[in-house]
Design a protein around this motif. Structure first.
Motif, PDB file in Angstrom:
ATOM      1  N   UNK A 146     -10.639  22.535 -11.547  1.00 18.19           N
ATOM      2  CA  UNK A 146     -10.568  23.966 -10.594  1.00 18.19           C
ATOM      3  C   UNK A 146      -9.131  23.924 -10.108  1.00 18.19           C
ATOM      4  N   UNK A 147      -8.495  22.750  -9.733  1.00 22.14           N
ATOM      5  CA  UNK A 147      -6.881  22.992  -9.038  1.00 22.14           C
ATOM      6  C   UNK A 147      -6.239  23.295 -10.451  1.00 22.14           C
ATOM      7  N   UNK A 148      -6.400  23.022 -11.600  1.00 25.79           N
ATOM      8  CA  UNK A 148      -5.491  23.490 -12.731  1.00 25.79           C
ATOM      9  C   UNK A 148      -5.561  25.119 -12.517  1.00 25.79           C
ATOM     10  N   UNK A 149      -6.825  25.649 -12.787  1.00 27.78           N
ATOM     11  CA  UNK A 149      -7.222  27.043 -13.034  1.00 27.78           C
ATOM     12  C   UNK A 149      -6.533  27.763 -11.603  1.00 27.78           C
ATOM     13  N   UNK A 150      -6.727  27.381 -10.427  1.00 25.84           N
ATOM     14  CA  UNK A 150      -6.023  27.971  -9.466  1.00 25.84           C
ATOM     15  C   UNK A 150      -4.490  27.961  -9.536  1.00 25.84           C
ATOM     16  N   UNK A 151      -3.942  26.755  -9.795  1.00 19.83           N
ATOM     17  CA  UNK A 151      -2.608  26.597  -9.886  1.00 19.83           C
ATOM     18  C   UNK A 151      -1.888  27.685 -10.977  1.00 19.83           C
ATOM     19  N   UNK A 152      -2.810  27.720 -12.214  1.00 17.04           N
ATOM     20  CA  UNK A 152      -2.511  28.745 -13.248  1.00 17.04           C
ATOM     21  C   UNK A 152      -2.469  29.942 -12.918  1.00 17.04           C
ATOM     22  N   UNK A 153      -3.247  30.474 -11.936  1.00 12.18           N
ATOM     23  CA  UNK A 153      -3.487  31.730 -11.464  1.00 12.18           C
ATOM     24  C   UNK A 153      -2.217  32.014 -10.479  1.00 12.18           C
TER      25      UNK A 153
END
Length: 136
Positions: free
Chosen positions: A5-12
């Motif tokens: 989740x944190x990776x996806x949020x950071x990627x966004x």
């Protein structure tokens, strides 16, 4: 997995700041452009807008780019009677872009981009350490 989740949020966040930097670069590139005709308008500054969007599949809130809107502030007038775009009084409409403001916005976008990269790097290190522990 919370790490994903944190990776996806950071990627966004990376995508949002990248889009913001592209718009700022366009504004800076057009800061001195004028209209082709005396009665025309020059380039109008663009303002990026973002929104928080809940990703149901991910179960987290991510950043998405909303519409890019034109800045409705007044154009600047510069006295240049010999300019081809000058009106009958000798004034040329200049874009409503303030390069100092754009430079500050670019720096802020760059720092936000770097912060999101830091999150991804930290998550990667955590995964690598976890794998190292599991191998031992």
């Amino acid at each position: 997995m919370e790490l994903m989740k944190s990776l996806h949020v950071a990627a966004s966040g990376l995508r949002a700041q990248s889009a913001r930097m592209r718009i700022i670069a366009e504004n800076i590139a057009n800061a001195d452009s004028t209209a082709k005709t005396p009665d025309g308008d020059p380039y109008r500054r663009q303002v990026p807008n973002f929104r928080a969007e809940f990703d149901r599949k991910l179960g987290a809130t991510v950043v998405e780019q909303a519409k890019t809107l034109p800045d409705r502030s007044d154009f600047k007038l510069r006295y240049a009677p010999s300019h081809p775009s000058a009106d009958e009084k000798g004034y040329v409409k200049m874009p409503n872009v303030e390069t100092l403001i754009e430079a500050m916005d670019m720096r802020q976008a760059q720092r936000s981009y770097e912060a999101n990269l830091g999150i991804i790097e930290t998550a990667r290190n955590m995964v690598n350490r976890t794998l190292d522990i599991l191998r031992a």
